[in-house]
Write a protein that holds these residues in place. Structure first.
Motif, PDB file in Angstrom:
ATOM      1  N   VAL A  27     -10.448 -62.847 -26.320  1.00 24.78           N
ATOM      2  CA  VAL A  27     -11.501 -62.201 -25.541  1.00 24.78           C
ATOM      3  C   VAL A  27     -11.126 -62.139 -24.072  1.00 24.78           C
ATOM      4  N   ASN A  28     -10.497 -63.178 -23.559  1.00 22.93           N
ATOM      5  CA  ASN A  28     -10.131 -63.210 -22.144  1.00 22.93           C
ATOM      6  C   ASN A  28      -9.078 -62.157 -21.802  1.00 22.93           C
ATOM      7  N   ASP A  29      -8.284 -61.749 -22.809  1.00 20.15           N
ATOM      8  CA  ASP A  29      -7.219 -60.787 -22.562  1.00 20.15           C
ATOM      9  C   ASP A  29      -7.654 -59.339 -22.742  1.00 20.15           C
ATOM     10  N   VAL A  30      -8.781 -59.114 -23.387  1.00 19.66           N
ATOM     11  CA  VAL A  30      -9.199 -57.737 -23.669  1.00 19.66           C
ATOM     12  C   VAL A  30      -9.392 -56.938 -22.387  1.00 19.66           C
ATOM     13  N   ASN A  31      -9.934 -57.562 -21.367  1.00 22.51           N
ATOM     14  CA  ASN A  31     -10.149 -56.851 -20.106  1.00 22.51           C
ATOM     15  C   ASN A  31      -8.855 -56.561 -19.357  1.00 22.51           C
ATOM     16  N   ARG A  32      -7.725 -57.065 -19.852  1.00 21.26           N
ATOM     17  CA  ARG A  32      -6.432 -56.779 -19.239  1.00 21.26           C
ATOM     18  C   ARG A  32      -5.743 -55.585 -19.905  1.00 21.26           C
ATOM     19  N   LEU A  33      -6.400 -54.956 -20.887  1.00 23.47           N
ATOM     20  CA  LEU A  33      -5.740 -53.886 -21.640  1.00 23.47           C
ATOM     21  C   LEU A  33      -5.292 -52.742 -20.750  1.00 23.47           C
ATOM     22  N   HIS A  34      -6.128 -52.383 -19.751  1.00 24.50           N
ATOM     23  CA  HIS A  34      -5.781 -51.247 -18.899  1.00 24.50           C
ATOM     24  C   HIS A  34      -4.564 -51.537 -18.024  1.00 24.50           C
ATOM     25  N   ARG A  35      -4.252 -52.828 -17.805  1.00 26.13           N
ATOM     26  CA  ARG A  35      -3.089 -53.197 -16.995  1.00 26.13           C
ATOM     27  C   ARG A  35      -1.882 -53.520 -17.850  1.00 26.13           C
ATOM     28  N   THR A  36      -2.036 -53.512 -19.158  1.00 21.83           N
ATOM     29  CA  THR A  36      -0.931 -53.900 -20.046  1.00 21.83           C
ATOM     30  C   THR A  36      -0.599 -52.774 -21.017  1.00 21.83           C
ATOM     31  N   LEU A  37      -1.331 -52.677 -22.103  1.00 23.23           N
ATOM     32  CA  LEU A  37      -0.997 -51.707 -23.150  1.00 23.23           C
ATOM     33  C   LEU A  37      -1.107 -50.268 -22.664  1.00 23.23           C
ATOM     34  N   ALA A  38      -2.061 -49.978 -21.765  1.00 22.81           N
ATOM     35  CA  ALA A  38      -2.243 -48.602 -21.286  1.00 22.81           C
ATOM     36  C   ALA A  38      -1.083 -48.143 -20.418  1.00 22.81           C
ATOM     37  N   THR A  39      -0.308 -49.078 -19.880  1.00 20.26           N
ATOM     38  CA  THR A  39       0.804 -48.698 -19.008  1.00 20.26           C
ATOM     39  C   THR A  39       2.070 -48.358 -19.791  1.00 20.26           C
ATOM     40  N   LEU A  40       2.081 -48.633 -21.091  1.00 21.73           N
ATOM     41  CA  LEU A  40       3.269 -48.353 -21.890  1.00 21.73           C
ATOM     42  C   LEU A  40       3.432 -46.844 -22.075  1.00 21.73           C
ATOM     43  N   PRO A  41       4.678 -46.355 -22.074  1.00 22.73           N
ATOM     44  CA  PRO A  41       4.899 -44.916 -22.266  1.00 22.73           C
ATOM     45  C   PRO A  41       4.295 -44.425 -23.580  1.00 22.73           C
ATOM     46  N   GLU A  42       3.858 -43.183 -23.564  1.00 18.16           N
ATOM     47  CA  GLU A  42       3.309 -42.487 -24.732  1.00 18.16           C
ATOM     48  C   GLU A  42       1.949 -43.012 -25.199  1.00 18.16           C
ATOM     49  N   CYS A  43       1.265 -43.835 -24.400  1.00 18.76           N
ATOM     50  CA  CYS A  43      -0.061 -44.312 -24.793  1.00 18.76           C
ATOM     51  C   CYS A  43      -1.046 -43.155 -24.749  1.00 18.76           C
ATOM     52  N   ARG A  44      -1.658 -42.866 -25.879  1.00 21.03           N
ATOM     53  CA  ARG A  44      -2.583 -41.730 -25.994  1.00 21.03           C
ATOM     54  C   ARG A  44      -4.040 -42.188 -26.018  1.00 21.03           C
ATOM     55  N   LEU A  45      -4.286 -43.326 -26.626  1.00 21.75           N
ATOM     56  CA  LEU A  45      -5.647 -43.840 -26.762  1.00 21.75           C
ATOM     57  C   LEU A  45      -5.601 -45.357 -26.762  1.00 21.75           C
ATOM     58  N   LEU A  46      -6.524 -45.972 -26.042  1.00 19.03           N
ATOM     59  CA  LEU A  46      -6.603 -47.429 -26.020  1.00 19.03           C
ATOM     60  C   LEU A  46      -8.057 -47.830 -25.871  1.00 19.03           C
ATOM     61  N   ALA A  47      -8.537 -48.638 -26.812  1.00 19.57           N
ATOM     62  CA  ALA A  47      -9.945 -49.023 -26.797  1.00 19.57           C
ATOM     63  C   ALA A  47     -10.114 -50.457 -27.266  1.00 19.57           C
ATOM     64  N   ALA A  48     -11.104 -51.121 -26.698  1.00 18.55           N
ATOM     65  CA  ALA A  48     -11.600 -52.376 -27.258  1.00 18.55           C
ATOM     66  C   ALA A  48     -12.693 -51.989 -28.250  1.00 18.55           C
ATOM     67  N   VAL A  49     -12.639 -52.575 -29.445  1.00 19.13           N
ATOM     68  CA  VAL A  49     -13.547 -52.156 -30.508  1.00 19.13           C
ATOM     69  C   VAL A  49     -14.202 -53.359 -31.171  1.00 19.13           C
ATOM     70  N   THR A  50     -15.235 -53.060 -31.953  1.00 14.59           N
ATOM     71  CA  THR A  50     -15.910 -54.105 -32.708  1.00 14.59           C
ATOM     72  C   THR A  50     -15.067 -54.473 -33.931  1.00 14.59           C
ATOM     73  N   GLY A  51     -15.392 -55.605 -34.548  1.00 17.91           N
ATOM     74  CA  GLY A  51     -14.688 -56.027 -35.749  1.00 17.91           C
ATOM     75  C   GLY A  51     -13.659 -57.096 -35.456  1.00 17.91           C
ATOM     76  N   SER A  52     -13.050 -57.620 -36.517  1.00 16.55           N
ATOM     77  CA  SER A  52     -12.068 -58.689 -36.349  1.00 16.55           C
ATOM     78  C   SER A  52     -10.818 -58.202 -35.636  1.00 16.55           C
ATOM     79  N   ALA A  53     -10.448 -56.935 -35.842  1.00 15.18           N
ATOM     80  CA  ALA A  53      -9.369 -56.323 -35.067  1.00 15.18           C
ATOM     81  C   ALA A  53     -10.018 -55.648 -33.862  1.00 15.18           C
ATOM     82  N   ASN A  54      -9.963 -56.312 -32.711  1.00 17.49           N
ATOM     83  CA  ASN A  54     -10.759 -55.859 -31.565  1.00 17.49           C
ATOM     84  C   ASN A  54     -10.001 -54.950 -30.598  1.00 17.49           C
ATOM     85  N   VAL A  55      -8.778 -54.567 -30.948  1.00 12.15           N
ATOM     86  CA  VAL A  55      -7.984 -53.656 -30.121  1.00 12.15           C
ATOM     87  C   VAL A  55      -7.476 -52.511 -30.994  1.00 12.15           C
ATOM     88  N   LEU A  56      -7.624 -51.292 -30.489  1.00  9.37           N
ATOM     89  CA  LEU A  56      -7.118 -50.105 -31.186  1.00  9.37           C
ATOM     90  C   LEU A  56      -6.317 -49.281 -30.179  1.00  9.37           C
TER      91      LEU A  56
END
Length: 334
Positions: free
Chosen positions: A246-275
């Motif tokens: 949970v503490n890392d989810v708010n870092r998604l825009h500074r981590t996974l979104a910066t990778l090349p070819e990122c088209r969609l990045l979301a925090a989501v409900t459910g046990s898999a909380n990253v899409l």
């Protein structure tokens, strides 16, 4: 053939989708007439298109969901075409068989609207065996922010300066009848001329310009330029579903979104909380992108890799087997 000028034109329209050809001509080193002809060819061949999409305000007032559909093998393509006719299903993708056969992006005004669509329209379609629905709690990257990467830093700087006065201050409440007519036309073609739009609502071009400026400034609507894989050079789509602390989810825009070819990045409900969805050059990039993602966010545990086979519909635009636009099934999330 897609030329360097075509690629530069597409990138420019991703930054300023409704820019005039006159404004773009000096930036791209071509005449306005040449740019207009190039764009006409790209759109006629289904290689690129501009459309209106929900703006940033939608994430605060509306509801975004991702539905994974398992169906009978023989029903896959038929079901995908049927789902693509539903306005709430803004994007429909056939995926490599696994836990799901279709991935559907859903937009609705509220949570009840998503539940109604999933349970009363989607679940009852012939061939549907099982559904899993997750809701976006935060959207860190989406298609309107994705860029082709054809322009250099100087060109982008000039483009940003020339577009600085495009917006207008102010706020809008719920879009009115006139606004909805305009939005419906712009979903079909985001570069529809002001004079044509004015004719649709029996008003003046100046009035339409002001209304669109207010809708854009208020975040109700945004515009984006989409492309077929032959233009992007990225024919492989993969969606990673993973768990992160949970503490890392708010870092998604500074981590996974910066990778090349990122088209969609979301925090989501459910046990898999990253899409996260990436567009890649080849299948070998799937492992590379996953490795890079886990390096950027060490707490991420990728639990599923959903490989796209064919996109049937993308934000209301119908695509053929090669990802070229062949029609429109309008979305109406407003």
């Amino acid at each position: 053939m897609v030329s360097e000028l075509d690629l530069g034109l597409v990138h420019a329209l991703q930054v300023r989708p409704r820019a005039s050809w006159t404004d773009l001509a000096p930036l791209l080193g071509a005449t306005a007439v040449t740019l207009a002809r190039r764009w006409e060819r790209l759109t006629e061949e289904g290689l690129a298109w501009v459309s209106a999409v929900p703006g940033p305000a939608f994430s605060r007032s509306g509801c975004t969901a991702f539905v994974f559909v398992r169906c009978a093998p023989a029903a896959r393509r038929r079901l995908a075409r049927r789902v693509a006719l539903l306005p709430e299903a803004v994007t429909v993708e056939l995926v490599a068989p696994g836990r799901a056969d279709l991935m559907v992006d859903v937009l609705a005004p509220d949570l009840a609207g998503v539940h109604r669509f999933v349970n009363e329209e989607l679940a009852v379609l012939p061939g549907v065996l099982e559904l899993e629905c997750v809701f976006a709690t935060s959207l860190y990257a989406e298609g309107s922010r994705w860029r082709l990467g054809s322009l250099d830093a100087v060109q982008l700087s000039v483009l940003g300066r020339t577009g600085s006065a495009d917006g207008a201050a102010g706020s809008v409440a719920e879009p009115g009848t006139m606004d909805r007519v305009l939005l419906d036309a712009l979903v079909r073609d985001g570069r529809t001329r002001l004079s044509v739009l004015a004719g649709l609502v029996d008003s003046s071009a100046a009035t339409v310009r002001r209304r669109l400026a207010r809708l854009t400034a208020a975040g109700v609507v945004a515009f984006r330029c989409d492309v077929a894989p032959v233009v992007s050079g990225l024919p492989v789509s993969v969606t990673f579903r993973g768990r992160a602390s949970v503490n890392d989810v708010n870092r998604l825009h500074r981590t996974l979104a910066t990778l090349p070819e990122c088209r969609l990045l979301a925090a989501v409900t459910g046990s898999a909380n990253v899409l996260a969805t990436y567009w890649l050059r080849d299948i070998g990039g799937v492992q590379q992108r996953e490795t890079a993602a886990c390096a950027q966010l060490p707490s991420l545990d990728v639990i599923e890799r959903v490989l796209g086979v064919r996109t049937v519909k993308r934000m209301g635009h119908l695509l053929d087997d090669e990802g070229r636009r062949v029609g429109v099934q309008p979305i109406r999330p407003w």
